[in-house]
Design a protein around this motif. Sequence first.
Motif, PDB file in Angstrom:
ATOM      1  N   LEU A  62       0.829  -1.203   0.000  1.00 25.77           N
ATOM      2  CA  LEU A  62       0.000   0.000   0.000  1.00 25.77           C
ATOM      3  C   LEU A  62       0.862   1.251   0.000  1.00 25.77           C
ATOM      4  CD1 LEU A  62      -2.721   1.431   0.192  1.00 25.77           C
ATOM      5  CD2 LEU A  62      -2.630   1.109   2.663  1.00 25.77           C
ATOM      6  N   THR A  77      -8.983   7.247  -9.743  1.00 28.98           N
ATOM      7  CA  THR A  77      -7.753   6.746  -9.130  1.00 28.98           C
ATOM      8  C   THR A  77      -7.678   7.176  -7.680  1.00 28.98           C
ATOM      9  OG1 THR A  77      -6.556   6.738 -11.228  1.00 28.98           O
ATOM     10  CG2 THR A  77      -5.219   6.874  -9.217  1.00 28.98           C
ATOM     11  N   VAL A  78      -8.022   8.424  -7.414  1.00 31.94           N
ATOM     12  CA  VAL A  78      -8.010   8.941  -6.039  1.00 31.94           C
ATOM     13  C   VAL A  78      -8.987   8.155  -5.179  1.00 31.94           C
ATOM     14  CG1 VAL A  78      -8.602  10.938  -4.596  1.00 31.94           C
ATOM     15  CG2 VAL A  78      -7.205  11.247  -6.659  1.00 31.94           C
ATOM     16  N   ARG A 104     -10.107   5.107  -5.576  1.00 26.50           N
ATOM     17  CA  ARG A 104      -9.611   3.740  -5.345  1.00 26.50           C
ATOM     18  C   ARG A 104      -8.547   3.724  -4.251  1.00 26.50           C
ATOM     19  NH1 ARG A 104     -10.019   3.390 -10.977  1.00 26.50           N
ATOM     20  NH2 ARG A 104      -7.793   3.807 -11.230  1.00 26.50           N
ATOM     21  N   ARG A 105      -7.626   4.692  -4.290  1.00 31.40           N
ATOM     22  CA  ARG A 105      -6.579   4.728  -3.273  1.00 31.40           C
ATOM     23  C   ARG A 105      -7.158   5.091  -1.915  1.00 31.40           C
ATOM     24  NH1 ARG A 105      -5.055   3.823  -7.863  1.00 31.40           N
ATOM     25  NH2 ARG A 105      -2.900   3.321  -8.353  1.00 31.40           N
ATOM     26  N   TYR A 145       0.565   7.129  -5.466  1.00 33.45           N
ATOM     27  CA  TYR A 145      -0.662   7.904  -5.255  1.00 33.45           C
ATOM     28  C   TYR A 145      -1.127   7.816  -3.803  1.00 33.45           C
ATOM     29  CZ  TYR A 145      -1.154   8.369 -10.328  1.00 33.45           C
ATOM     30  OH  TYR A 145      -0.961   8.669 -11.653  1.00 33.45           O
ATOM     31  N   ALA A 146      -1.049   6.632  -3.211  1.00 37.80           N
ATOM     32  CA  ALA A 146      -1.456   6.481  -1.816  1.00 37.80           C
ATOM     33  C   ALA A 146      -0.576   7.341  -0.911  1.00 37.80           C
ATOM     34  CB  ALA A 146      -1.388   5.010  -1.397  1.00 37.80           C
ATOM     35  N   ARG A 147       0.721   7.322  -1.162  1.00 37.12           N
ATOM     36  CA  ARG A 147       1.640   8.156  -0.357  1.00 37.12           C
ATOM     37  C   ARG A 147       1.328   9.630  -0.529  1.00 37.12           C
ATOM     38  NH1 ARG A 147       5.463   4.908  -2.781  1.00 37.12           N
ATOM     39  NH2 ARG A 147       6.329   6.716  -3.881  1.00 37.12           N
ATOM     40  N   ASP A 189       2.708   2.394  -3.218  1.00 32.85           N
ATOM     41  CA  ASP A 189       1.917   3.075  -4.239  1.00 32.85           C
ATOM     42  C   ASP A 189       2.112   4.587  -4.113  1.00 32.85           C
ATOM     43  OD1 ASP A 189      -0.722   4.518  -5.051  1.00 32.85           O
ATOM     44  OD2 ASP A 189      -0.788   2.577  -6.075  1.00 32.85           O
ATOM     45  N   ARG A 241      -8.597   2.001  -0.369  1.00 31.61           N
ATOM     46  CA  ARG A 241      -7.546   1.121   0.181  1.00 31.61           C
ATOM     47  C   ARG A 241      -6.998   1.688   1.488  1.00 31.61           C
ATOM     48  NH1 ARG A 241      -3.053  -0.015  -3.915  1.00 31.61           N
ATOM     49  NH2 ARG A 241      -2.439  -1.508  -2.306  1.00 31.61           N
ATOM     50  N   LEU A 242      -6.804   2.997   1.547  1.00 30.25           N
ATOM     51  CA  LEU A 242      -6.298   3.641   2.768  1.00 30.25           C
ATOM     52  C   LEU A 242      -7.327   3.563   3.894  1.00 30.25           C
ATOM     53  CD1 LEU A 242      -4.615   6.693   1.057  1.00 30.25           C
ATOM     54  CD2 LEU A 242      -3.411   4.903   2.343  1.00 30.25           C
TER      55      LEU A 242
END
Length: 117
Positions: free
Chosen positions: A14, A47-48, A50-51, A19-21, A17, A54-55
């Motif tokens: 995670l 995309t935002v 989806r991340r 984008y997640a960071r 990634d 996950r977060l």
Amino acid sequence: MTGGDGTGEEFFALLDDAYAREILVETREDPRSAEALSEAIDASESTVYRRIERLRERDLVEGEQRLDPDGHHYEVYAARLERVTIDLTDDGFAVDVERRSTSDPADRFTNLYEELS
């Protein structure tokens, strides 16, 4: 991995990634909407989202409803991640995740009420 966050590998993946960071960095100080995050990290809103999902599954980001001046609701996101500690052990890696405390529901209601005023 400690803290009930699943496996260390899942957590590392995670945070691997970009984008997640970037979402975590962008939401560290001030909550931001998906639209604002999309612009800030140069990614599509899908995309935002989806991340963010996950977060949120790892309780690293929380969402809060806001009301704009036109009366429409939208959600903003704030990072809960405070610190990650990784220790090398005989069994591999032990990951400890510290999170910021979430705001009290009464505080969130007060903030929403103040935005309406």
